[in-house]
Design a protein around this motif. Structure first.
Motif, PDB file in Angstrom:
ATOM      1  N   GLU A  52     -19.879 -45.980  53.054  1.00 19.38           N
ATOM      2  CA  GLU A  52     -18.471 -45.957  53.440  1.00 19.38           C
ATOM      3  C   GLU A  52     -17.533 -46.175  52.251  1.00 19.38           C
ATOM      4  O   GLU A  52     -16.472 -45.569  52.174  1.00 19.38           O
ATOM      5  CB  GLU A  52     -18.192 -47.043  54.484  1.00 19.38           C
ATOM      6  CG  GLU A  52     -19.015 -46.912  55.744  1.00 19.38           C
ATOM      7  CD  GLU A  52     -18.540 -45.784  56.631  1.00 19.38           C
ATOM      8  OE1 GLU A  52     -17.323 -45.555  56.699  1.00 19.38           O
ATOM      9  OE2 GLU A  52     -19.393 -45.125  57.249  1.00 19.38           O
ATOM     10  N   THR A  53     -17.905 -47.094  51.384  1.00 19.72           N
ATOM     11  CA  THR A  53     -17.070 -47.465  50.241  1.00 19.72           C
ATOM     12  C   THR A  53     -17.975 -47.684  49.034  1.00 19.72           C
ATOM     13  O   THR A  53     -19.194 -47.623  49.148  1.00 19.72           O
ATOM     14  CB  THR A  53     -16.300 -48.779  50.511  1.00 19.72           C
ATOM     15  OG1 THR A  53     -17.253 -49.834  50.722  1.00 19.72           O
ATOM     16  CG2 THR A  53     -15.373 -48.661  51.711  1.00 19.72           C
ATOM     17  N   TYR A  54     -17.364 -47.993  47.921  1.00 18.61           N
ATOM     18  CA  TYR A  54     -18.153 -48.359  46.746  1.00 18.61           C
ATOM     19  C   TYR A  54     -18.801 -49.716  47.000  1.00 18.61           C
ATOM     20  O   TYR A  54     -18.299 -50.529  47.779  1.00 18.61           O
ATOM     21  CB  TYR A  54     -17.265 -48.423  45.498  1.00 18.61           C
ATOM     22  CG  TYR A  54     -17.073 -47.064  44.888  1.00 18.61           C
ATOM     23  CD1 TYR A  54     -17.931 -46.586  43.913  1.00 18.61           C
ATOM     24  CD2 TYR A  54     -16.040 -46.234  45.320  1.00 18.61           C
ATOM     25  CE1 TYR A  54     -17.776 -45.321  43.370  1.00 18.61           C
ATOM     26  CE2 TYR A  54     -15.877 -44.967  44.784  1.00 18.61           C
ATOM     27  CZ  TYR A  54     -16.752 -44.512  43.816  1.00 18.61           C
ATOM     28  OH  TYR A  54     -16.616 -43.265  43.292  1.00 18.61           O
ATOM     29  N   VAL A  55     -19.930 -49.955  46.370  1.00 17.29           N
ATOM     30  CA  VAL A  55     -20.658 -51.213  46.510  1.00 17.29           C
ATOM     31  C   VAL A  55     -21.024 -51.744  45.132  1.00 17.29           C
ATOM     32  O   VAL A  55     -21.096 -50.988  44.162  1.00 17.29           O
ATOM     33  CB  VAL A  55     -21.939 -51.046  47.366  1.00 17.29           C
ATOM     34  CG1 VAL A  55     -21.587 -50.697  48.799  1.00 17.29           C
ATOM     35  CG2 VAL A  55     -22.870 -50.009  46.780  1.00 17.29           C
ATOM     36  N   ILE A  56     -21.262 -53.045  45.066  1.00 22.43           N
ATOM     37  CA  ILE A  56     -21.663 -53.694  43.818  1.00 22.43           C
ATOM     38  C   ILE A  56     -23.053 -54.279  43.996  1.00 22.43           C
ATOM     39  O   ILE A  56     -23.309 -55.027  44.943  1.00 22.43           O
ATOM     40  CB  ILE A  56     -20.665 -54.798  43.421  1.00 22.43           C
ATOM     41  CG1 ILE A  56     -19.288 -54.187  43.155  1.00 22.43           C
ATOM     42  CG2 ILE A  56     -21.167 -55.570  42.201  1.00 22.43           C
ATOM     43  CD1 ILE A  56     -18.192 -55.200  42.830  1.00 22.43           C
ATOM     44  N   ASN A  57     -23.951 -53.942  43.093  1.00 22.83           N
ATOM     45  CA  ASN A  57     -25.301 -54.492  43.101  1.00 22.83           C
ATOM     46  C   ASN A  57     -25.239 -55.878  42.470  1.00 22.83           C
ATOM     47  O   ASN A  57     -24.993 -55.999  41.267  1.00 22.83           O
ATOM     48  CB  ASN A  57     -26.226 -53.576  42.304  1.00 22.83           C
ATOM     49  CG  ASN A  57     -27.644 -54.065  42.250  1.00 22.83           C
ATOM     50  OD1 ASN A  57     -27.929 -55.236  42.467  1.00 22.83           O
ATOM     51  ND2 ASN A  57     -28.558 -53.159  41.963  1.00 22.83           N
ATOM     52  N   PRO A  58     -25.473 -56.937  43.266  1.00 23.56           N
ATOM     53  CA  PRO A  58     -25.363 -58.292  42.726  1.00 23.56           C
ATOM     54  C   PRO A  58     -26.378 -58.600  41.631  1.00 23.56           C
ATOM     55  O   PRO A  58     -26.149 -59.479  40.803  1.00 23.56           O
ATOM     56  CB  PRO A  58     -25.560 -59.191  43.941  1.00 23.56           C
ATOM     57  CG  PRO A  58     -26.243 -58.336  44.945  1.00 23.56           C
ATOM     58  CD  PRO A  58     -25.830 -56.918  44.672  1.00 23.56           C
ATOM     59  N   SER A  59     -27.467 -57.866  41.585  1.00 24.45           N
ATOM     60  CA  SER A  59     -28.465 -58.075  40.531  1.00 24.45           C
ATOM     61  C   SER A  59     -27.969 -57.605  39.172  1.00 24.45           C
ATOM     62  O   SER A  59     -28.488 -58.026  38.142  1.00 24.45           O
ATOM     63  CB  SER A  59     -29.760 -57.341  40.865  1.00 24.45           C
ATOM     64  OG  SER A  59     -30.306 -57.823  42.061  1.00 24.45           O
ATOM     65  N   LEU A  60     -26.978 -56.718  39.175  1.00 27.31           N
ATOM     66  CA  LEU A  60     -26.444 -56.179  37.924  1.00 27.31           C
ATOM     67  C   LEU A  60     -25.068 -56.721  37.572  1.00 27.31           C
ATOM     68  O   LEU A  60     -24.611 -56.579  36.445  1.00 27.31           O
ATOM     69  CB  LEU A  60     -26.370 -54.650  38.002  1.00 27.31           C
ATOM     70  CG  LEU A  60     -27.692 -53.916  38.211  1.00 27.31           C
ATOM     71  CD1 LEU A  60     -27.443 -52.419  38.359  1.00 27.31           C
ATOM     72  CD2 LEU A  60     -28.643 -54.199  37.063  1.00 27.31           C
TER      73      LEU A  60
ATOM     74  N   THR B   3     -14.708 -55.113  49.374  1.00 27.81           N
ATOM     75  CA  THR B   3     -14.460 -55.232  50.812  1.00 27.81           C
ATOM     76  C   THR B   3     -14.215 -53.868  51.441  1.00 27.81           C
ATOM     77  O   THR B   3     -14.064 -52.861  50.748  1.00 27.81           O
ATOM     78  CB  THR B   3     -13.237 -56.138  51.078  1.00 27.81           C
ATOM     79  OG1 THR B   3     -12.058 -55.474  50.618  1.00 27.81           O
ATOM     80  CG2 THR B   3     -13.380 -57.490  50.389  1.00 27.81           C
ATOM     81  N   ASP B   4     -14.123 -53.865  52.762  1.00 24.15           N
ATOM     82  CA  ASP B   4     -13.902 -52.601  53.471  1.00 24.15           C
ATOM     83  C   ASP B   4     -12.483 -52.065  53.310  1.00 24.15           C
ATOM     84  O   ASP B   4     -12.155 -51.006  53.848  1.00 24.15           O
ATOM     85  CB  ASP B   4     -14.271 -52.727  54.946  1.00 24.15           C
ATOM     86  CG  ASP B   4     -13.487 -53.788  55.675  1.00 24.15           C
ATOM     87  OD1 ASP B   4     -12.557 -54.391  55.099  1.00 24.15           O
ATOM     88  OD2 ASP B   4     -13.806 -54.024  56.860  1.00 24.15           O
ATOM     89  N   GLU B   5     -11.663 -52.754  52.536  1.00 23.51           N
ATOM     90  CA  GLU B   5     -10.325 -52.251  52.226  1.00 23.51           C
ATOM     91  C   GLU B   5     -10.363 -51.200  51.117  1.00 23.51           C
ATOM     92  O   GLU B   5      -9.347 -50.585  50.805  1.00 23.51           O
ATOM     93  CB  GLU B   5      -9.406 -53.403  51.822  1.00 23.51           C
ATOM     94  CG  GLU B   5      -9.161 -54.384  52.953  1.00 23.51           C
ATOM     95  CD  GLU B   5      -8.474 -55.657  52.495  1.00 23.51           C
ATOM     96  OE1 GLU B   5      -8.274 -55.836  51.279  1.00 23.51           O
ATOM     97  OE2 GLU B   5      -8.153 -56.483  53.357  1.00 23.51           O
ATOM     98  N   CYS B   6     -11.529 -50.971  50.543  1.00 17.70           N
ATOM     99  CA  CYS B   6     -11.713 -49.983  49.468  1.00 17.70           C
ATOM    100  C   CYS B   6     -11.239 -48.606  49.932  1.00 17.70           C
ATOM    101  O   CYS B   6     -11.555 -48.171  51.040  1.00 17.70           O
ATOM    102  CB  CYS B   6     -13.185 -49.930  49.075  1.00 17.70           C
ATOM    103  SG  CYS B   6     -13.606 -48.670  47.855  1.00 17.70           S
ATOM    104  N   ILE B   7     -10.491 -47.932  49.061  1.00 18.75           N
ATOM    105  CA  ILE B   7      -9.976 -46.602  49.379  1.00 18.75           C
ATOM    106  C   ILE B   7     -10.739 -45.495  48.630  1.00 18.75           C
ATOM    107  O   ILE B   7     -10.315 -44.352  48.612  1.00 18.75           O
ATOM    108  CB  ILE B   7      -8.465 -46.508  49.087  1.00 18.75           C
ATOM    109  CG1 ILE B   7      -8.175 -46.795  47.604  1.00 18.75           C
ATOM    110  CG2 ILE B   7      -7.676 -47.421  50.012  1.00 18.75           C
ATOM    111  CD1 ILE B   7      -6.735 -46.528  47.185  1.00 18.75           C
ATOM    112  N   ASN B   8     -11.868 -45.845  48.033  1.00 17.62           N
ATOM    113  CA  ASN B   8     -12.704 -44.877  47.314  1.00 17.62           C
ATOM    114  C   ASN B   8     -11.930 -44.101  46.249  1.00 17.62           C
ATOM    115  O   ASN B   8     -12.063 -42.886  46.126  1.00 17.62           O
ATOM    116  CB  ASN B   8     -13.373 -43.911  48.294  1.00 17.62           C
ATOM    117  CG  ASN B   8     -14.398 -44.592  49.148  1.00 17.62           C
ATOM    118  OD1 ASN B   8     -15.300 -45.246  48.643  1.00 17.62           O
ATOM    119  ND2 ASN B   8     -14.262 -44.474  50.454  1.00 17.62           N
TER     120      ASN B   8
END
Length: 83
Positions: free
Chosen positions: A29-37, A6-11
């Motif tokens: 903006e923040t870390y993301v998760i690839n749903p395919s992986l 979520t956008d609450e990520c503080i990196n």
């Protein structure tokens, strides 16, 4: 179900190295998760490692990528070449 950050990520950078599938990367903006992986660590661990280490609890199930335990296990088999 894949996970999402979520956008609450503080990196803080602690989640990325914990992912056994390499599903986590730095986004705009923040870390993301690839749903395919993302297998929620099914096949690797009993619990999702990124969720375990996240200090702000900003990693949640992604409602737009629902998957059963069997589907996550099948994805794990495809990603690792096992099965």
């Amino acid at each position: 179900m894949a996970l999402m950050i979520t956008d609450e990520c503080i990196n803080c950078d602690v989640c990325e190295p914990e992912c056994p599938n390499g599903a986590i990367s730095q986004g705009d903006e923040t870390y993301v998760i690839n749903p395919s992986l993302c297998t929620e660590c099914v096949g690797h661990y009993e619990t999702s490692q990124c969720v375990e280490v996240c200090p702000v609890d900003c990693i949640v199930k992604d409602p737009s990528h629902e998957e059963s335990e069997d589907e996550l296990r099948a994805k794990y088999a495809r990603l690792t070449g096992e099965g």
